[in-house]
Design an enzyme around this catalytic site. Sequence first.
Site, PDB file in Angstrom:
ATOM      1  N   ARG A 101     -10.288 -11.547   1.971  1.00 38.68           N
ATOM      2  CA  ARG A 101     -11.161 -12.597   1.419  1.00 38.68           C
ATOM      3  C   ARG A 101     -10.488 -13.954   1.474  1.00 38.68           C
ATOM      4  O   ARG A 101     -11.161 -14.986   1.564  1.00 38.68           O
ATOM      5  CB  ARG A 101     -11.587 -12.210  -0.011  1.00 38.68           C
ATOM      6  CG  ARG A 101     -10.442 -12.073  -0.978  1.00 38.68           C
ATOM      7  CD  ARG A 101     -10.805 -11.265  -2.209  1.00 38.68           C
ATOM      8  NE  ARG A 101     -10.879  -9.828  -1.941  1.00 38.68           N
ATOM      9  CZ  ARG A 101     -11.186  -8.900  -2.836  1.00 38.68           C
ATOM     10  NH1 ARG A 101     -11.459  -9.251  -4.075  1.00 38.68           N
ATOM     11  NH2 ARG A 101     -11.227  -7.629  -2.512  1.00 38.68           N
ATOM     12  N   LYS A 108       0.831  -1.198   0.000  1.00 39.01           N
ATOM     13  CA  LYS A 108       0.000   0.000   0.000  1.00 39.01           C
ATOM     14  C   LYS A 108       0.871   1.255   0.000  1.00 39.01           C
ATOM     15  O   LYS A 108       2.001   1.214   0.481  1.00 39.01           O
ATOM     16  CB  LYS A 108      -0.861   0.026   1.277  1.00 39.01           C
ATOM     17  CG  LYS A 108      -1.985  -0.984   1.305  1.00 39.01           C
ATOM     18  CD  LYS A 108      -2.795  -0.855   2.587  1.00 39.01           C
ATOM     19  CE  LYS A 108      -3.921  -1.855   2.638  1.00 39.01           C
ATOM     20  NZ  LYS A 108      -4.969  -1.642   1.626  1.00 39.01           N
TER      21      LYS A 108
HETATM   22  N1  BES Z   1      -8.135  -3.764   4.380  1.00 39.16           N
HETATM   23  C1  BES Z   1      -8.292  -3.335   3.043  1.00 39.16           C
HETATM   24  C2  BES Z   1      -9.590  -2.552   2.824  1.00 39.16           C
HETATM   25  C3  BES Z   1      -9.720  -1.259   3.562  1.00 39.16           C
HETATM   26  C4  BES Z   1      -9.321  -0.070   2.986  1.00 39.16           C
HETATM   27  C5  BES Z   1     -10.313  -1.222   4.807  1.00 39.16           C
HETATM   28  C6  BES Z   1      -9.466   1.120   3.667  1.00 39.16           C
HETATM   29  C7  BES Z   1     -10.473  -0.035   5.484  1.00 39.16           C
HETATM   30  C8  BES Z   1     -10.039   1.141   4.912  1.00 39.16           C
HETATM   31  C9  BES Z   1      -8.292  -4.533   2.106  1.00 39.16           C
HETATM   32  O1  BES Z   1      -7.519  -5.601   2.501  1.00 39.16           O
HETATM   33  C10 BES Z   1      -7.771  -4.066   0.793  1.00 39.16           C
HETATM   34  O2  BES Z   1      -6.630  -3.710   0.746  1.00 39.16           O
HETATM   35  N2  BES Z   1      -8.617  -4.078  -0.224  1.00 39.16           N
HETATM   36  C11 BES Z   1      -8.235  -3.663  -1.523  1.00 39.16           C
HETATM   37  C12 BES Z   1      -8.702  -4.714  -2.509  1.00 39.16           C
HETATM   38  C13 BES Z   1      -8.140  -4.553  -3.883  1.00 39.16           C
HETATM   39  C14 BES Z   1      -6.655  -4.812  -3.878  1.00 39.16           C
HETATM   40  C15 BES Z   1      -8.848  -5.498  -4.798  1.00 39.16           C
HETATM   41  C16 BES Z   1      -8.899  -2.325  -1.790  1.00 39.16           C
HETATM   42  O3  BES Z   1     -10.038  -2.102  -1.321  1.00 39.16           O
HETATM   43  O4  BES Z   1      -8.274  -1.476  -2.405  1.00 39.16           O
HETATM   44 MN    MN Z   2      -5.513  -5.426   1.866  1.00 41.07          MN
END
Ligand code: BES
Ligand code: MN
Length: 499
Positions: free
Chosen positions: A351, A277
């Site tokens: 997931r 990230k």
């Molecule tokens: N934990 C994150 C989602 C999230 C983002 C929760 C901001 C709370 C605040 C999750 O694991 C994630 O990174 N999701 C990605 C999925 C994508 C890579 C398909 C996302 O939402 O960008």
């Molecule tokens: Mn994630």
Amino acid sequence: MTKLAKLSFAKLEAPKKGLAVILAGEGLGLGPVAGEAVSGLDGGLARAAAIAGFTGKKKTTLDLVAPAGVGLDRLIVFGIGKAEDLTQDDWRALGGAVFAELKKAKAEAATVLLDAPEGAGVASEAAAELAMGAKLRAYAFDAYKSKKKDEDNAKDLKLALAVADPKAARKAWSAAEAIADGVILARDLVNEPANVLGPVEFAAKAKELEKLGVEIEILTEKEMKKLKMAALLGVAQGSVRPPRLAVMRWNGSKKGVAPVALVGKGVVFDTGGISIKPAGGMEEMKGDMGGAAAVVGAMHAIAGRKAKANVVGVIGLVENMPDGNAQRPGDIVKAMSGTTIEILNTDAEGRLVLADALWYTQETYKPAIMIDLATLTGAVIVALGNLNAGLYANDDELAEKLLAAGKASGEPLWRLPLSKEYDKLIETPNADIKNTGGRSAGSITAAQFLQRFSNDIPWAHLDIAGTAFGAPKDDICQSWASGYGVRLLNQLVADNYEK
Ligand code: BES
Ligand code: MN
Ligand code: ZN
């Protein structure tokens, strides 16, 4: 730091000294006991209200310091509008607002007179709800603050609620307090930084529920390997901290009654892994175990009030780190269910954790229904902001029950769609499914992924990425972590699965 040191229920009678809070309806309507408490003011209240423009409108206050003619040090009048219109939500919010006002006044002790303007006396349930609001409002995550600010030097507050039937109110409060404590537990878990709370430490927190009569089982990495939970383990493999799967069982109903199953995403920190990230805001990913925290908090609430229901909570606890041993984009893993998954983005890890947790739960416990909670996607925040969690379900009846519980508990949900067409978006030539469906419909494709592991039992998924933390502060929550989901799940169980 004003905290709530003590909360008690007393007989409804007019206090003669100290700080009193009374409720005023529209047009300055007071209950008989409040009327008696201010009778010595000799019309002074009406005069002060007229000067201040206070009419008893909802969420307004009138603060009288050292009012002449009565023995009270201070009198705070709270406007409640039309008393008969007040909902459970309103009473809870009122409790939060009352606490905030008393904190502002640096009060060390106060009595709140709960007689409604019509004189009927406030119901015990409403009094308990008000107490819950005060307790939730008082919560602050300040354990790591070594120096308190000067203005916070006020002593903690002793709050007495004067009610028509203290015995009944105490009984209502014993259940409501268990719920409030569950919310606070969930907030603490989400607020706690990941250096302190790894998967092993989180599992130890879940184990503390044994005190309430909850049966706990904690699966180690070795046991999960035996169960072939390669989806969950693949996420964990980049961290030096080993994963855990914690199972919490509350048997409040008859043996043989199929349980309600609650499953939570417990990523103690989500760096994104190799698909790392960006740095900005990454600290928020200490809250990526908000689903697991809600499940632990709900189990606390349900066991704490001795609910007559069978409930099992299962939480998958991992840390998502980039490392020499971390999972790569392009890797293919075989989940416990036998489904093969191509990893296209290691940041779509939640997931993967839930895939094995869900499959394990339905196979082991044959639940009547299964609900998972997860801070799963940024996409649900884009869609719904911080005000509703996203609801997905393969069963309309379960969806309706959840929507109703959301309304009643003040933790709302908004249903989003599942369909065969969306399911196509997670197909890949290289395996049974892939772990992302691309940019569009991001929260939906994540839900489609999870559905593959529900084995078609009545199942719902709550995407709580927008509601678990970072929501605007309100009457009952001044903390980054909200504890979202605890009241909702408790309500669902109370309204549908107890006997
Ligand atoms: N934990 C994150 C989602 C999230 C983002 C929760 C901001 C709370 C605040 C999750 O694991 C994630 O990174 N999701 C990605 C999925 C994508 C890579 C398909 C996302 O939402 O960008
Ligand atoms: Mn994630
Ligand atoms: Zn995540």
